[in-house]
Design a protein around this motif. Structure first.
Motif, PDB file in Angstrom:
ATOM      1  N   ASN A 179      36.975  66.129  14.807  1.00 55.29           N
ATOM      2  CA  ASN A 179      37.513  64.945  15.475  1.00 55.29           C
ATOM      3  C   ASN A 179      38.830  65.242  16.177  1.00 55.29           C
ATOM      4  O   ASN A 179      39.059  64.822  17.320  1.00 55.29           O
ATOM      5  CB  ASN A 179      37.717  63.810  14.460  1.00 55.29           C
ATOM      6  CG  ASN A 179      36.571  62.825  14.467  1.00 55.29           C
ATOM      7  OD1 ASN A 179      35.473  63.152  14.927  1.00 55.29           O
ATOM      8  ND2 ASN A 179      36.800  61.637  13.967  1.00 55.29           N
ATOM      9  N   MET A 209      42.197  60.106  14.045  1.00 58.65           N
ATOM     10  CA  MET A 209      41.056  61.020  14.041  1.00 58.65           C
ATOM     11  C   MET A 209      40.720  61.478  12.619  1.00 58.65           C
ATOM     12  O   MET A 209      39.556  61.713  12.298  1.00 58.65           O
ATOM     13  CB  MET A 209      41.356  62.232  14.931  1.00 58.65           C
ATOM     14  CG  MET A 209      41.404  61.934  16.425  1.00 58.65           C
ATOM     15  SD  MET A 209      39.884  61.201  17.076  1.00 58.65           S
ATOM     16  CE  MET A 209      40.342  59.463  17.133  1.00 58.65           C
ATOM     17  N   GLY A 225      37.078  60.842  11.127  1.00 58.99           N
ATOM     18  CA  GLY A 225      36.324  61.957  10.559  1.00 58.99           C
ATOM     19  C   GLY A 225      35.911  61.685   9.119  1.00 58.99           C
ATOM     20  O   GLY A 225      34.788  62.004   8.708  1.00 58.99           O
ATOM     21  N   GLU A 280      33.044  59.195   9.122  1.00 58.02           N
ATOM     22  CA  GLU A 280      31.795  59.812   9.570  1.00 58.02           C
ATOM     23  C   GLU A 280      31.218  60.719   8.483  1.00 58.02           C
ATOM     24  O   GLU A 280      30.019  60.653   8.176  1.00 58.02           O
ATOM     25  CB  GLU A 280      32.058  60.607  10.850  1.00 58.02           C
ATOM     26  CG  GLU A 280      30.849  61.348  11.407  1.00 58.02           C
ATOM     27  CD  GLU A 280      29.752  60.412  11.896  1.00 58.02           C
ATOM     28  OE1 GLU A 280      28.598  60.843  11.959  1.00 58.02           O
ATOM     29  OE2 GLU A 280      30.055  59.253  12.201  1.00 58.02           O
ATOM     30  N   VAL A 335      36.126  54.505  14.082  1.00 59.13           N
ATOM     31  CA  VAL A 335      36.219  55.883  14.588  1.00 59.13           C
ATOM     32  C   VAL A 335      37.470  56.093  15.422  1.00 59.13           C
ATOM     33  O   VAL A 335      38.019  57.191  15.490  1.00 59.13           O
ATOM     34  CB  VAL A 335      34.951  56.243  15.395  1.00 59.13           C
ATOM     35  CG1 VAL A 335      35.014  57.664  15.901  1.00 59.13           C
ATOM     36  CG2 VAL A 335      33.718  56.068  14.522  1.00 59.13           C
ATOM     37  N   ILE A 395      33.693  59.099  21.256  1.00 58.36           N
ATOM     38  CA  ILE A 395      32.846  59.288  20.082  1.00 58.36           C
ATOM     39  C   ILE A 395      32.005  58.032  19.841  1.00 58.36           C
ATOM     40  O   ILE A 395      30.812  58.112  19.516  1.00 58.36           O
ATOM     41  CB  ILE A 395      33.706  59.614  18.848  1.00 58.36           C
ATOM     42  CG1 ILE A 395      34.488  60.921  19.065  1.00 58.36           C
ATOM     43  CG2 ILE A 395      32.844  59.737  17.593  1.00 58.36           C
ATOM     44  CD1 ILE A 395      35.482  61.240  17.978  1.00 58.36           C
TER      45      ILE A 395
END
Length: 482
Positions: free
Chosen positions: A73, A337, A341, A344, A381, A386
């Motif tokens: 990320n 980020m 990350g 995710e 996110v 993304i």
């Protein structure tokens, strides 16, 4: 790829988002405008740690998966970080060189206060369509329009809202826009077919926004002609105002038209501004760094500058922070980020998406679920690129199974992700525009009418069934038309 053996439930997936919102509310109430100086960054890291804790303890996801996702990320926004640094340099040199003061000086005399907000939205839209970049538009003409609006007495939220509404309209429909190309390419829809289809929701959204800005321009109290005259006189007294300075934005526009890479364009534009500062604003450079013109020029690129004037509003407006002023935003982006990350890798992004997929019952609920998923991804996110890819990938097969053309998906993705990214304080777009314009995200958010209306318009058009096409494989033809 994660190796989780359990799939997080919708509630567990939403838990980090709920904690993040609550902590950010507490942070903003405690620190106010200083929340971006470090407290918000710590909040993002703390919620990232909660994601990791949930993933490792309850979902049996190894730490290596989180580390890889976070590293990926952060690496994905390295070009954005470089652009941010150059935007900081550009804004500093354009101000010190007299480019922005000249644009403000001439703009005040051309744009009447009654039509300022609507004109600002239109100007930003035109420039953004030509450049294909909301970031470049806001960092250049947007700063000048902020100055004009403040001189005319408008609130910062209204000015920034008009600028952002126009800039993201252009970013959304310009064939030069990277988000437009990405949204169409992610689901294999031809670019211009995607753009034409977006006009069905985009034109009504902008029209409503322009109507609101036009009405607001007539009903709001603005400064008197005498106050505006004093403001322009102070600008002319403090800076060397000349049409020659307008060559810098003209040449910048030429470089953009030639489709030079953004990094190259921003660097060359900054260099041009430094040269013009050495030619036309030597007194200003002396005030910044004494007798050393080189030092003054360098400081306008990387550091803070303060140019005293007889008008407090103008003094605040022409103060710059250069590259150093972007470091807080870059720090925030890196932390955001990390959070994206962790979400995710923990499978929580998929968990949130599944929540909306379960709600799909027909055409309207399909589009509404895509819109809501896009909004949630922007929150989770924190990066529009993304989010565009994730939305396209997650809903592509669902739209195929439901028998709808993929251009409906590409349009809905832009309506929900591209234009709302700037409304999220910890999203890369929200952080960047708040920093560049000097207006907190929560201050301008209520006035970004185009950005707020667009996702609602997407659902409304789907509910009406206007121009919603079935795939030929299902031999359905048009679902319905107005």
């Amino acid at each position: 790829m994660t190796t989780n053996k359990k799939t997080p439930s919708a509630l567990l997936s939403l838990l980090p988002i709920i904690v993040l919102v609550l902590m950010l509310v507490a942070t903003v109430r405690t620190y106010g405008s200083d929340s971006l100086s470090g407290a918000s960054q710590v909040t993002l890291l703390a919620v990232s740690a909660i994601c990791v804790l949930i993933g490792t303890c309850f979902l049996r996801i190894p730490w290596k998966d989180f580390e890889n996702a976070i590293t990926h990320n952060i690496s994905s926004v390295t070009s954005a970080i470089l652009i941010l640094l150059l935007i900081g340099a550009l804004s500093g040199t354009w101000m010190v060189s007299g480019v922005v003061p000249s644009l403000i000086y001439y703009g005040i005399q051309i744009i009447h206060p009654d039509i300022f907000l609507a004109s600002t939205c239109i100007i930003s839209a035109i420039v953004s369509v030509m450049t294909g970049s909301s970031w470049t538009t806001i960092a250049t003409i947007g700063i000048a329009l902020m100055g004009i609006g403040r001189a005319q007495g408008f609130d910062d939220g209204w000015i920034a809202g008009a600028i952002i509404s126009g800039a993201y309209f252009g970013d959304k429909i310009s064939p030069l826009s990277d988000t437009t190309v990405l949204a169409s390419g992610a689901v294999n829809v031809p670019l211009f077919k995607h753009i034409r289809y977006m006009l069905i929701t985009t034109i009504p959204s902008l029209s409503i926004a322009l109507l609101i800005f036009a009405i607001a321009g007539f009903v709001q109290d603005t400064n008197s002609t005498h106050e505006i005259s004093l403001f322009t006189a102070t600008i002319k007294d403090r800076f060397c105002i000349t049409p020659w300075l307008l060559l810098v934005p003209v040449l910048t526009g030429f470089m953009i038209a030639k489709r030079l890479p953004p990094v190259v364009t921003l660097f060359l534009s900054t260099l041009l501004a430094v040269i013009f500062a050495l030619i036309f604003q030597q007194q200003v450079l002396h005030d910044i760094a004494g007798d050393n013109l080189f030092k003054g020029a360098m400081q306008s690129i990387y550091g803070s500058t303060s140019i005293p004037t007889d008008n407090p509003v103008l003094t605040s407006l022409v103060a710059t922070r250069g590259m150093a002023g972007m470091m807080g935003t870059i720090w925030l982006i890196i932390c955001a980020m990390c959070f994206g990350g962790a979400m995710e890798a923990g499978g929580m992004v998929r968990g949130i998406t599944r929540l909306f997929v379960r709600m799909i019952k027909g055409r309207t609920s399909l589009v509404a679920s895509t819109v809501c998923s896009g909004l949630m991804l922007n929150l989770a996110v924190a990066d529009q690129y993304i989010c565009i890819l994730l939305t396209g990938n997650m809903f592509r097969r669902i739209f195929d199974r439901q028998g709808f053309e993929r251009r409906l998906l590409s349009r809905t993705t832009e309506d929900s992700v591209t234009v709302t990214s700037v409304l999220v304080p910890w999203n890369t777009c929200g952080m960047t525009q708040a920093t560049v314009l000097g207006v907190p995200t929560m201050v301008y958010l209520p006035y970004c009418f185009f950005n707020i209306i667009s996702p609602v318009m997407s659902i409304a058009i789907a509910a009406l069934g206007y121009k919603i096409f079935r795939t030929s494989a299902n031999q359905q033809g048009d679902a319905s038309k107005a």
